[in-house]
Design an enzyme around this catalytic site. Structure first.
Site, PDB file in Angstrom:
ATOM      1  N   PRO A  30     -29.087   3.669  -0.487  1.00 35.39           N
ATOM      2  CA  PRO A  30     -30.431   4.129  -0.150  1.00 35.39           C
ATOM      3  C   PRO A  30     -31.388   3.038   0.307  1.00 35.39           C
ATOM      4  O   PRO A  30     -31.386   1.933  -0.232  1.00 35.39           O
ATOM      5  CB  PRO A  30     -30.932   4.760  -1.460  1.00 35.39           C
ATOM      6  CG  PRO A  30     -30.038   4.246  -2.521  1.00 35.39           C
ATOM      7  CD  PRO A  30     -28.718   3.966  -1.870  1.00 35.39           C
ATOM      8  N   ASN A  31     -32.159   3.404   1.294  1.00 36.67           N
ATOM      9  CA  ASN A  31     -33.244   2.594   1.861  1.00 36.67           C
ATOM     10  C   ASN A  31     -32.770   1.478   2.786  1.00 36.67           C
ATOM     11  O   ASN A  31     -33.584   0.816   3.419  1.00 36.67           O
ATOM     12  CB  ASN A  31     -34.168   2.029   0.765  1.00 36.67           C
ATOM     13  CG  ASN A  31     -34.842   3.131  -0.019  1.00 36.67           C
ATOM     14  OD1 ASN A  31     -35.474   3.997   0.581  1.00 36.67           O
ATOM     15  ND2 ASN A  31     -34.683   3.140  -1.330  1.00 36.67           N
ATOM     16  N   ARG A  63     -39.111  -3.494   6.956  1.00 37.33           N
ATOM     17  CA  ARG A  63     -40.025  -3.761   5.848  1.00 37.33           C
ATOM     18  C   ARG A  63     -39.439  -4.903   5.027  1.00 37.33           C
ATOM     19  O   ARG A  63     -38.246  -5.161   5.078  1.00 37.33           O
ATOM     20  CB  ARG A  63     -40.154  -2.515   4.931  1.00 37.33           C
ATOM     21  CG  ARG A  63     -40.658  -1.257   5.620  1.00 37.33           C
ATOM     22  CD  ARG A  63     -42.119  -1.362   6.035  1.00 37.33           C
ATOM     23  NE  ARG A  63     -42.999  -1.573   4.900  1.00 37.33           N
ATOM     24  CZ  ARG A  63     -43.572  -0.586   4.187  1.00 37.33           C
ATOM     25  NH1 ARG A  63     -43.347   0.661   4.516  1.00 37.33           N
ATOM     26  NH2 ARG A  63     -44.363  -0.866   3.182  1.00 37.33           N
ATOM     27  N   TYR A  66     -35.259  -9.183   2.641  1.00 37.66           N
ATOM     28  CA  TYR A  66     -34.029  -8.707   3.281  1.00 37.66           C
ATOM     29  C   TYR A  66     -33.800  -9.226   4.703  1.00 37.66           C
ATOM     30  O   TYR A  66     -32.797  -8.880   5.322  1.00 37.66           O
ATOM     31  CB  TYR A  66     -34.026  -7.170   3.273  1.00 37.66           C
ATOM     32  CG  TYR A  66     -34.083  -6.590   1.875  1.00 37.66           C
ATOM     33  CD1 TYR A  66     -33.024  -6.789   0.988  1.00 37.66           C
ATOM     34  CD2 TYR A  66     -35.190  -5.882   1.418  1.00 37.66           C
ATOM     35  CE1 TYR A  66     -33.072  -6.282  -0.305  1.00 37.66           C
ATOM     36  CE2 TYR A  66     -35.250  -5.371   0.132  1.00 37.66           C
ATOM     37  CZ  TYR A  66     -34.190  -5.581  -0.723  1.00 37.66           C
ATOM     38  OH  TYR A  66     -34.230  -5.082  -2.002  1.00 37.66           O
ATOM     39  N   ASN A 119     -22.463  -1.922  -0.072  1.00 36.79           N
ATOM     40  CA  ASN A 119     -23.745  -2.324  -0.636  1.00 36.79           C
ATOM     41  C   ASN A 119     -24.369  -1.046  -1.181  1.00 36.79           C
ATOM     42  O   ASN A 119     -24.981  -0.278  -0.429  1.00 36.79           O
ATOM     43  CB  ASN A 119     -24.658  -2.962   0.409  1.00 36.79           C
ATOM     44  CG  ASN A 119     -25.976  -3.416  -0.210  1.00 36.79           C
ATOM     45  OD1 ASN A 119     -26.292  -3.065  -1.352  1.00 36.79           O
ATOM     46  ND2 ASN A 119     -26.741  -4.192   0.539  1.00 36.79           N
ATOM     47  N   ALA A 144     -29.799   0.510  -4.580  1.00 38.74           N
ATOM     48  CA  ALA A 144     -30.286   0.812  -5.940  1.00 38.74           C
ATOM     49  C   ALA A 144     -29.226   1.517  -6.797  1.00 38.74           C
ATOM     50  O   ALA A 144     -29.225   1.387  -8.026  1.00 38.74           O
ATOM     51  CB  ALA A 144     -31.547   1.659  -5.854  1.00 38.74           C
ATOM     52  N   GLU A 152     -18.186  -5.903  -3.054  1.00 42.47           N
ATOM     53  CA  GLU A 152     -19.591  -5.487  -3.224  1.00 42.47           C
ATOM     54  C   GLU A 152     -20.499  -6.525  -2.562  1.00 42.47           C
ATOM     55  O   GLU A 152     -20.298  -7.729  -2.755  1.00 42.47           O
ATOM     56  CB  GLU A 152     -19.876  -5.405  -4.727  1.00 42.47           C
ATOM     57  CG  GLU A 152     -21.303  -5.062  -5.097  1.00 42.47           C
ATOM     58  CD  GLU A 152     -21.505  -5.050  -6.622  1.00 42.47           C
ATOM     59  OE1 GLU A 152     -20.503  -5.179  -7.380  1.00 42.47           O
ATOM     60  OE2 GLU A 152     -22.667  -4.943  -7.049  1.00 42.47           O
ATOM     61  N   HIS A 175     -24.598  -7.715  -1.745  1.00 43.87           N
ATOM     62  CA  HIS A 175     -26.058  -7.596  -1.852  1.00 43.87           C
ATOM     63  C   HIS A 175     -26.681  -8.631  -0.939  1.00 43.87           C
ATOM     64  O   HIS A 175     -26.290  -9.806  -0.970  1.00 43.87           O
ATOM     65  CB  HIS A 175     -26.530  -7.781  -3.300  1.00 43.87           C
ATOM     66  CG  HIS A 175     -25.974  -6.732  -4.181  1.00 43.87           C
ATOM     67  ND1 HIS A 175     -26.416  -5.432  -4.127  1.00 43.87           N
ATOM     68  CD2 HIS A 175     -24.956  -6.760  -5.064  1.00 43.87           C
ATOM     69  CE1 HIS A 175     -25.701  -4.714  -4.963  1.00 43.87           C
ATOM     70  NE2 HIS A 175     -24.802  -5.485  -5.543  1.00 43.87           N
ATOM     71  N   ARG A 234     -33.808 -11.928  -9.219  1.00 39.97           N
ATOM     72  CA  ARG A 234     -34.843 -10.893  -9.139  1.00 39.97           C
ATOM     73  C   ARG A 234     -35.045 -10.232 -10.517  1.00 39.97           C
ATOM     74  O   ARG A 234     -34.695 -10.792 -11.528  1.00 39.97           O
ATOM     75  CB  ARG A 234     -34.456  -9.886  -8.043  1.00 39.97           C
ATOM     76  CG  ARG A 234     -34.335 -10.555  -6.673  1.00 39.97           C
ATOM     77  CD  ARG A 234     -34.012  -9.571  -5.573  1.00 39.97           C
ATOM     78  NE  ARG A 234     -35.087  -8.626  -5.369  1.00 39.97           N
ATOM     79  CZ  ARG A 234     -34.983  -7.522  -4.621  1.00 39.97           C
ATOM     80  NH1 ARG A 234     -33.819  -7.253  -4.018  1.00 39.97           N
ATOM     81  NH2 ARG A 234     -35.998  -6.706  -4.468  1.00 39.97           N
TER      82      ARG A 234
HETATM   83  O1  CA2 Z   1     -29.962  -7.055  -2.076  1.00 44.09           O
HETATM   84  C1  CA2 Z   1     -29.428  -5.974  -1.812  1.00 44.09           C
HETATM   85  O2  CA2 Z   1     -28.674  -5.786  -0.865  1.00 44.09           O
HETATM   86  C2  CA2 Z   1     -29.761  -4.746  -2.676  1.00 44.09           C
HETATM   87  O3  CA2 Z   1     -28.563  -3.986  -2.825  1.00 44.09           O
HETATM   88  C3  CA2 Z   1     -30.805  -3.963  -1.904  1.00 44.09           C
HETATM   89  C4  CA2 Z   1     -31.349  -2.760  -2.666  1.00 44.09           C
HETATM   90  C5  CA2 Z   1     -31.774  -3.143  -4.078  1.00 44.09           C
HETATM   91  O4  CA2 Z   1     -32.133  -1.970  -4.806  1.00 44.09           O
HETATM   92  C6  CA2 Z   1     -30.669  -3.876  -4.826  1.00 44.09           C
HETATM   93  O5  CA2 Z   1     -31.151  -4.239  -6.107  1.00 44.09           O
HETATM   94  C7  CA2 Z   1     -30.251  -5.119  -4.063  1.00 44.09           C
HETATM   95  C8  CA2 Z   1     -32.560  -2.169  -1.935  1.00 44.09           C
HETATM   96  C9  CA2 Z   1     -32.275  -1.783  -0.527  1.00 44.09           C
HETATM   97  C10 CA2 Z   1     -33.589  -1.448   0.105  1.00 44.09           C
HETATM   98  O6  CA2 Z   1     -33.569  -1.985   1.396  1.00 44.09           O
HETATM   99  C11 CA2 Z   1     -34.758  -2.157   2.019  1.00 44.09           C
HETATM  100  C12 CA2 Z   1     -34.719  -2.905   3.175  1.00 44.09           C
HETATM  101  C13 CA2 Z   1     -35.881  -3.146   3.850  1.00 44.09           C
HETATM  102  C14 CA2 Z   1     -37.076  -2.601   3.414  1.00 44.09           C
HETATM  103  C15 CA2 Z   1     -37.107  -1.833   2.269  1.00 44.09           C
HETATM  104  C16 CA2 Z   1     -35.931  -1.616   1.582  1.00 44.09           C
END
Ligand code: CA2
Length: 149
Positions: free
Chosen positions: A11-12, A19, A24, A75, A78, A99, A101, A108
């Site tokens: 997700p996201n 963003r 990221y 990946n 969340a 996996e 990230h 974090r």
């Molecule tokens: O660091 C990673 O790849 C995560 O898997 C990214 C997840 C986070 O919940 C994990 O703890 C670590 C969040 C992905 C959200 O991606 C976004 C990218 C740009 C803007 C907003 C969200």
């Protein structure tokens, strides 16, 4: 063994590059897909690249991979931190799993330090930015080759 690889994003991650670039980076998910496809071709892998904001879709892709794929890069975003459903699906997959990230989850918030998926993954990459996907594909290709010989 199948040279098909599923690369799954949770997700996201569709917001990648749009963003929070300080966390990221600036690359979009389309950029990541393009680079992964180029590397997959070099490694002789066929790639299915997916992203979903819905847990069940990711579970369904893992089930699809069970039938046809030789490895998974995931990946779970969340879902990493609470999805027993994704862990159960991966536990029913018999081939290598890496996996990824993008951020260094260990640097974090505390809740990002635990991953259900890591209890199944053959390797974990965190904090290498989107380059982590390419490193994961290279490692997966190696593990698949080793398994085939
Ligand atoms: O660091 C990673 O790849 C995560 O898997 C990214 C997840 C986070 O919940 C994990 O703890 C670590 C969040 C992905 C959200 O991606 C976004 C990218 C740009 C803007 C907003 C969200």
């Amino acid at each position: 063994m199948s040279r098909l690889v599923f690369l799954l994003n949770g997700p996201n991650l569709n917001l990648l590059g749009k963003r929070q670039p300080h966390i990221y980076g600036h690359e979009t998910l389309a950029d990541v897909e393009r680079d992964c496809r180029a590397l997959a071709t070099e490694l002789g892998l066929e790639l299915r690249f997916h992203q979903s904001n819905r847990e069940y879709e990711i579970v369904d892709w893992i089930h699809e991979a069970r039938e046809s794929a030789g490895g998974i890069v995931i990946n779970p975003a969340a879902f990493t931190h609470y999805s027993v459903a994704i862990l159960d699906a991966l536990n029913a997959f018999d081939h290598p799993v890496i996996e990824v990230h993008i951020s260094n989850v260990h640097k974090r918030e505390e809740f990002r330090h635990h991953s259900f998926v890591s209890t199944r993954a053959d390797g974990v990459i965190a904090g290498f930015g989107t380059q982590g996907y390419l490193l994961a594909l290279r490692r997966l290709a190696r593990l698949m080759d080793e398994k085939a010989t």
